[in-house]
Scaffold this motif. Structure first.
Motif, PDB file in Angstrom:
ATOM      1  N   GLN A 136       0.823  -1.200   0.000  1.00  0.00           N
ATOM      2  CA  GLN A 136       0.000   0.000   0.000  1.00  0.00           C
ATOM      3  C   GLN A 136       0.860   1.254   0.000  1.00  0.00           C
ATOM      4  N   ASN A 137       1.890   1.278   0.806  1.00  0.00           N
ATOM      5  CA  ASN A 137       2.748   2.452   0.897  1.00  0.00           C
ATOM      6  C   ASN A 137       3.455   2.721  -0.430  1.00  0.00           C
ATOM      7  N   GLY A 138       3.930   1.686  -1.109  1.00  0.00           N
ATOM      8  CA  GLY A 138       4.618   1.862  -2.387  1.00  0.00           C
ATOM      9  C   GLY A 138       3.705   2.416  -3.448  1.00  0.00           C
ATOM     10  N   LEU A 139       2.515   1.880  -3.551  1.00  0.00           N
ATOM     11  CA  LEU A 139       1.549   2.393  -4.521  1.00  0.00           C
ATOM     12  C   LEU A 139       1.167   3.823  -4.193  1.00  0.00           C
ATOM     13  N   GLN A 140       0.906   4.080  -2.930  1.00  0.00           N
ATOM     14  CA  GLN A 140       0.485   5.409  -2.519  1.00  0.00           C
ATOM     15  C   GLN A 140       1.559   6.434  -2.838  1.00  0.00           C
ATOM     16  N   ARG A 141       2.802   6.140  -2.500  1.00  0.00           N
ATOM     17  CA  ARG A 141       3.902   7.077  -2.774  1.00  0.00           C
ATOM     18  C   ARG A 141       4.079   7.289  -4.263  1.00  0.00           C
ATOM     19  N   GLY A 142       3.948   6.234  -5.034  1.00  0.00           N
ATOM     20  CA  GLY A 142       4.086   6.364  -6.482  1.00  0.00           C
ATOM     21  C   GLY A 142       3.014   7.249  -7.078  1.00  0.00           C
ATOM     22  N   PHE A 143       1.767   7.005  -6.696  1.00  0.00           N
ATOM     23  CA  PHE A 143       0.675   7.814  -7.245  1.00  0.00           C
ATOM     24  C   PHE A 143       0.726   9.249  -6.723  1.00  0.00           C
ATOM     25  N   ALA A 170       3.449  10.870  -6.060  1.00  0.00           N
ATOM     26  CA  ALA A 170       4.510  11.516  -6.840  1.00  0.00           C
ATOM     27  C   ALA A 170       4.006  11.902  -8.229  1.00  0.00           C
ATOM     28  N   LEU A 171       3.152  11.070  -8.807  1.00  0.00           N
ATOM     29  CA  LEU A 171       2.616  11.351 -10.141  1.00  0.00           C
ATOM     30  C   LEU A 171       1.547  12.437 -10.135  1.00  0.00           C
ATOM     31  N   SER A 172       1.054  12.814  -8.965  1.00  0.00           N
ATOM     32  CA  SER A 172      -0.060  13.754  -8.903  1.00  0.00           C
ATOM     33  C   SER A 172       0.351  15.203  -9.156  1.00  0.00           C
ATOM     34  N   ASP A 173       1.622  15.484  -9.209  1.00  0.00           N
ATOM     35  CA  ASP A 173       2.086  16.852  -9.424  1.00  0.00           C
ATOM     36  C   ASP A 173       2.423  17.081 -10.899  1.00  0.00           C
ATOM     37  N   PRO A 174       1.905  18.140 -11.519  1.00  0.00           N
ATOM     38  CA  PRO A 174       2.153  18.401 -12.946  1.00  0.00           C
ATOM     39  C   PRO A 174       3.632  18.582 -13.285  1.00  0.00           C
ATOM     40  N   GLU A 210      12.537   8.988  -4.235  1.00  0.00           N
ATOM     41  CA  GLU A 210      12.034   8.298  -3.038  1.00  0.00           C
ATOM     42  C   GLU A 210      10.827   7.427  -3.350  1.00  0.00           C
ATOM     43  N   ALA A 211      10.066   7.791  -4.366  1.00  0.00           N
ATOM     44  CA  ALA A 211       8.932   6.962  -4.788  1.00  0.00           C
ATOM     45  C   ALA A 211       9.396   5.806  -5.660  1.00  0.00           C
ATOM     46  N   GLY A 212      10.669   5.810  -6.024  1.00  0.00           N
ATOM     47  CA  GLY A 212      11.214   4.721  -6.835  1.00  0.00           C
ATOM     48  C   GLY A 212      10.900   4.837  -8.315  1.00  0.00           C
ATOM     49  N   LEU A 213      10.465   6.012  -8.774  1.00  0.00           N
ATOM     50  CA  LEU A 213      10.054   6.157 -10.167  1.00  0.00           C
ATOM     51  C   LEU A 213      11.198   6.543 -11.097  1.00  0.00           C
TER      52      LEU A 213
END
Length: 108
Positions: free
Chosen positions: A11-18, A20-24, A64-67
């Protein structure tokens, strides 16, 4: 379950990834990295309206989100997409199945 396929804590990995993607701006950074590895100075020239300290912040969030991958080269850092992590996020998004036009409420 799809959540278990992400390399970080589910859950934490998905949450951090999404998150991170939420910022333009971070999405624009990923777009610049789409064509390959870029030095931070190239990213800065591609985003001239973003202050250097703010760019560093966005890159840290993506790391930090691993992206993204970051590799130090002297005083510069080269960034590239982490294709596996991005694919794991894509796989976590539900895909629509075949749509039925029949309402099932009447069957109840």
């Amino acid at each position: 379950m799809i959540v278990e396929s992400i390399g970080l804590a589910p859950q934490n990995g998905l949450q951090r990834g999404f998150q991170a993607l939420s910022d333009p701006t971070r999405l624009r950074i990923l777009g610049l990295l789409e064509s390959g590895t870029r030095c931070v100075c190239e990213l800065q020239s591609g985003l001239p309206e973003v202050a250097p300290n703010l760019l560093s912040h966005h890159l840290r969030v993506l790391r930090e989100a691993g992206l993204v991958h970051a590799v130090r080269r002297g005083r510069w850092i080269d960034y590239s997409l982490n294709a596996e992590a991005l694919e794991q996020l894509r796989n976590a998004i539900p895909r629509p199945r075949a749509f039925s036009t029949a309402c099932t409420c009447e069957d109840l």
